[in-house]
Motif scaffolding. Structure first.
Motif, short mmCIF file in Angstrom:
data_model
loop_
_atom_site.label_atom_id
_atom_site.label_comp_id
_atom_site.label_asym_id
_atom_site.label_seq_id
_atom_site.Cartn_x
_atom_site.Cartn_y
_atom_site.Cartn_z
N LEU A 591 0.85 -1.18 0.00
CA LEU A 591 0.00 0.00 0.00
C LEU A 591 0.89 1.24 0.00
O LEU A 591 1.81 1.35 0.82
N LEU A 600 0.96 -4.87 3.06
CA LEU A 600 -0.46 -4.97 3.36
C LEU A 600 -0.84 -6.44 3.54
O LEU A 600 -0.49 -7.29 2.72
N ALA A 602 -3.88 -9.10 3.80
CA ALA A 602 -5.30 -9.24 3.49
C ALA A 602 -5.66 -10.72 3.50
O ALA A 602 -5.01 -11.52 2.84
N LEU A 606 -9.84 -8.21 -1.94
CA LEU A 606 -10.12 -6.81 -1.62
C LEU A 606 -11.53 -6.47 -2.09
O LEU A 606 -11.95 -6.87 -3.17
N VAL A 613 -8.43 0.12 5.92
CA VAL A 613 -7.25 -0.56 6.45
C VAL A 613 -6.95 -0.09 7.86
O VAL A 613 -7.23 1.05 8.22
N ALA A 624 -0.02 -2.45 7.11
CA ALA A 624 -1.45 -2.20 6.93
C ALA A 624 -2.18 -3.54 6.93
O ALA A 624 -1.63 -4.57 6.54
N TYR A 625 -3.41 -3.51 7.41
CA TYR A 625 -4.20 -4.73 7.50
C TYR A 625 -5.57 -4.40 6.94
O TYR A 625 -6.27 -3.54 7.48
N ALA A 626 -5.92 -5.00 5.82
CA ALA A 626 -7.19 -4.69 5.19
C ALA A 626 -8.33 -5.40 5.92
O ALA A 626 -8.22 -6.58 6.26
#
Lengths: 768, 143
Positions: A591, A600, A602, A606, A613, A624-626
């Motif tokens: 990201l 990221l 996930a 997505l 996020v 980052a963590y979706a």
């Protein structure tokens, strides 16, 4: 050059500049008390500093001037023109010597007796203009400064400018996306983004300083003072990592110096006196800083002789400041407060360090000028606690943003005890008299419908969903009902306009990333306005007998539909980002955010053009963590049922009857660090007591950063708990009994430190 | 007061008044504000002027008139005692050069509090109002 010396030179020069006007006016109005006080403070400060910096020539000069000025202040001496010029001669000399000190790093040898004699001369008679006060020219050139002092105003402007650039960048980013420009433009834009982020970072850091820079000068000062005065003092400092606006640090430097000086000089007794009083020979002085709501509290606590408030009162009567009748009606605390009045001091003898009643009035004046307060608490024979409270203006504070109807507010994180849902299991809302109360796990607290109290548009009474347990800096504890908790942000808080501050409900304004101004709530002020007093709720039900360990978690729905949670402390931000900013390469999602590429995570496809996020940080690395959506912030008992196998899920929690998976932050960061899960050593657990290994030992090892080996893995170490067990590699053997048995190298299974040490030693050689 | 100075002509509740241009930092278009609960009525909200937060003050309400706000509205940015404010007027008309003279008009209490003098624009007298007094609002009158 010594940092302390450089500070002294800069400070002296600034003070000289500041009193230049006073000096000139004093010549024509020698009776003006305010001017006299200003000059007196200057020579007093120089005297004190030169004492502990070992600059006897300056100390001698300033002491002479201080003596003369003190006599004028007491009224025992008239302020004659000859005396004025003698003082001015000394002030000039101090300035010149300071210049030499800076240029050469030491004071030149020389004789100031002629200058000092000028005072004695004026005392005897009224001689013609004292020619001896003339100064031999000192041949110096001011060397160029190696560091630069910048007006904070300028830094503010730079900061504002950079923030504007960031906003412009964001607009440009949107425009570029719409325009579908070529790769060249994108690349240039990325470079710009990086530069802007760098600059913003640097300027933010320029303004913020850890308070330990201020504390660093104290040990030496205390040592030197103790040496001079024949005191034994142990200094302890705490909270040096509290960050404070640079300007604030400068403003509290002098007051703190005065307080410490006073404490060593007047508070701590000589070793003989202390022993006679049944105290340890070495006195203790503790300086600590902490953040409390929107203030920084700096405590100076000594265990010296304390302050006798009655003697202060008598001094005040003797000095003609108060009448005996006034004193009679005063409380102990009011009398103690007299120590901040000019001309009142309890010192029996005037010393070279302090003790003319100048220190504390200057302390209070300086602290109040920056919107702070100084409080004193004292018990004779037991010691003194001086508390400086200074506001947190322009300081970056962690805050939660909350919603009440259409209004959003920021609440300092430090003032929040916990957050619970209004319909949670252990929460009961009720009424007591005409006030609302809420019972949370057996503890009863006053309940305030924040939306209704603040007359928020769109807030419907009784409709609030989230209860925030708040704690004011004075100890007031109450529960605010709000519609939602929105986000966790680091906010730069600035003072609000006087009309807004006058409400007493707000601590300042802030501008979050979305560029919509927000008010920071003053928890103590709201409690006061709502009629909630400190201590309410505490007595109704004492804390549970055995406080269980609790943790705050953020509940969210993951992309695979599961309900999961993550430790709140790891969450920096919740953001909606454009899917365009997410790209996959080399098997990993990345990201682009604020000019940085973040890994990221996930656990599902997505969702579409916009992705919510969580930005997680372990203090050094960010990722980052979706997620599909953020549900709530809750506090839960820390009784995790750990996962059987290492992986992204650390274990399962029970929340309101539902099973919630807690994300294993360690695994996530380790996995994304590129090292995969390889970095952590693998431990194989073997032994007769399998339940104990899985339930007790494994969580301990995982918490310490190890992984537990599965059936097919090559372990770095084998841990045998009870019974026999063999391994090819390193082996750690645990025993059930606390006392070791002869001839057996083993560790008691509940010797936590020993166990972890042994595992660390065993894996140190063989980490792959 | 012999020197000519620049004045910003604005309207409050239908009346044309002037305010010293030297005190004006900018004239902006205010689109959306953050309301402030439980504050004096003339203090209507916060507005982000680039990266700074300014306090929005409704000049009409400060003069005891009823609020009549529609956004976007013109805001005149001033700085008083270190704080930034945006004053909401009905309309910002023009900048004129004029010479200030003492006001001779008999005014109500609200107006008397904010008027510092008068200027003549196209042979019409126009009252000069002080931004600081508008920001202070009616509270100070009672004190």
């Amino acid at each position: 050059m010594d940092e302390l010396l450089a500070d002294f030179i800069a400070e002296t020069r600034e003070m000289l500049d500041a009193i230049a006007g006073a000096l000139v006016r004093w010549e024509s109005a020698p009776e003006d008390r305010a001017l006299l006080d200003a000059i007196f403070r200057f020579v007093h400060t120089v005297k004190g500093s030169s004492g502990f910096l070992d600059l006897p020539r300056l100390g001698h000069l300033s002491h002479a001037a201080e003596d003369a000025l003190a006599a004028v202040r007491d009224g025992t001496r008239a302020c004659t023109p000859a005396m004025v010029s003698a003082v001015l001669g000394i002030v000039d000399r101090i300035g010149q010597l300071t210049d030499v000190l800076e240029a050469e790093g030491r004071l030149p040898d020389g004789d100031d007796e002629a200058l000092i004699a000028a005072f004695t001369l004026t005392e005897v008679a009224e001689p013609a203009p004292v020619e001896t006060a003339e100064i031999e020219p000192l041949d110096i050139v001011r060397s160029p400064a190696r560091s630069m002092r910048l007006p904070v105003d300028l830094l503010d402007r730079m900061m504002a400018g950079v923030s504007d650039v960031v906003l412009a960048r964001n607009e440009l980013a949107r425009a570029l996306r719409d325009a579908e420009v070529g790769a060249d433009a994108r690349l240039a834009f990325e470079r710009l983004t990086l530069c802007v982020a760098d600059i913003r970072d640097a300027i933010t850091r320029t303004r913020m300083t850890r308070i330990d820079g201020l504390f660093a000068a104290l040990p030496r000062m205390v040592r030197d003072l103790g040496h001079t005065l024949g005191r034994q003092v142990r200094l302890e400092t705490d909270g040096g990592d509290v960050e404070l606006d640079r300007e604030m640090i400068e403003m509290i430097r002098d007051p703190l110096t005065h307080i410490v000086r006073n404490s060593v000089d007047h508070g701590i007794e000589s070793p003989q006196e202390r022993v006679a009083a049944g105290k340890p020979a070495t006195g203790r002085l503790t300086i600590s800083a902490r953040q409390a709501g929107n203030q920084i509290l700096i405590d100076a606590v000594d265990d010296g002789r304390g302050i006798d408030a009655d003697r202060l009162a008598n001094k005040a009567i003797a000095a003609g400041v108060l009448t005996p009748e006034q004193v009679q009606s005063m409380s102990w605390a009011r009398k103690l407060d007299l120590m901040f009045m000019p001309g009142v001091s309890t010192a029996k003898a005037v010393t070279a360090i302090s003790g003319r009643g100048v220190g504390m009035d200057v302390v209070r004046a300086n602290v109040e000028r920056i919107g702070g307060t100084v409080e004193v608490e004292s018990r004779p024979g037991r010691g003194v606690r001086l508390t400086m409270r200074v506001p947190l203006t322009l300081t970056i504070i962690p805050a939660l943003t909350i919603a009440c109807g259409r209004h959003h507010f920021a609440v300092p994180r430090s003032g929040i005890d916990e957050i619970v849902r209004a319909n949670g299991v252990s929460v009961r809302v009720g009424r007591l008299g005409d006030g609302a109360i809420v019972e949370i796990r057996g503890r009863t607290l006053p309940l305030l419908d924040l939306g209704a109290f603040l007359e928020c548009e769109g807030a419907r009474a009784g409709d609030a969903k989230v209860l925030v347990v708040l704690r004011g800096s004075g100890g007031e504890r109450f529960v605010a009902a709000v519609d939602a908790v929105l986000d966790h942000e680091e906010l730069v808080v600035k003072p609000a306009a006087p009309a807004i501050m006058a409400t007493g409900l707000f601590a300042g304004t802030t501008l979050p990333d979305d560029s919509r101004p927000m008010l920071l709530l003053d928890i103590g002020g709201i409690a006061a306005a709502a009629g909630i007093e400190a201590g309410i709720g505490e007595s109704v039900a004492e804390e549970e007998a055995a406080p269980e360990r609790r943790m705050s978690i953020l509940l969210f729905r993951d992309l695979d539909g599961r309900e999961r949670a993550v430790h709140l402390g790891l969450v920096e931000h919740i953001h909606d980002v454009s899917a365009d900013d997410i790209a996959e390469s080399g098997g990993r999602l990345r990201l682009a955010q604020d000019g940085q590429l973040l890994q990221l995570q996930a656990f599902g496809p997505l969702p579409g053009a916009t992705v919510r996020v969580l930005l997680l940080s372990d203090g050094t690395t960010r990722m980052a963590y979706a997620v599909a959506g953020v549900a709530d912030v809750v506090e839960v008992a820390d009784d995790l049922s750990p996962s059987a196998v290492p992986g992204p899920v650390a274990g399962v929690l029970l929340h309101e009857g539902r099973q919630v998976e807690l994300v294993d932050a360690h695994w996530l960061f380790a996995d994304l660090a590129g090292a995969g899960a390889r970095a952590a050593p693998l431990c194989r657990l073997s032994g007769v007591d399998d339940a104990w290994s899985a339930m007790v030992l494994a969580p301990l090892l995982i918490a310490a950063g190890y992984r537990i080996a599965g059936a097919g893995d090559d372990a770095d170490v084998t841990i045998v708990a009870g019974g026999e067990g063999e391994a090819d590699g390193p082996l750690v053997r645990l025993r059930d009994e606390a006392t070791p048995q002869a001839g057996e190298a083993s560790i008691w299974r509940y010797d936590r430190a020993g166990l972890l040490d042994a595992v660390r030693m065993a894996t140190a050689g063989g980490v792959r | 007061m012999n020197d000519e100075a620049l004045f910003l002509l604005v309207t409050i509740a239908g009346r044309t008044v002037a305010t010293p241009a030297a005190e004006v930092r900018a004239v902006i278009e205010i689109e959306e504000i953050t309301p402030i609960p439980r504050v004096a009525p003339h203090v209507v909200g916060l507005y982000a002027l680039r990266s700074r937060v300014v306090t929005v003050v409704d000049a009409r309400v400060s003069l005891g008139e009823a609020a009549e706000r529609r956004f976007p509205a013109p805001g005149v940015v001033v700085r008083i005692e270190g704080h930034g404010y945006a004053l909401l007027f009905d309309e910002v008309i023009d900048v004129v050069t004029a010479r200030a003279a003492p006001s001779v008009a008999v005014l109500g209490a609200d107006w008397a509090r904010v008027v510092t003098g008068r200027i003549t624009v196209e042979e019409q007298p126009v009252l000069v109002v002080s931004p600081a007094a508008l920001v202070a609002g009616r509270e100070r009158l009672a004190a």
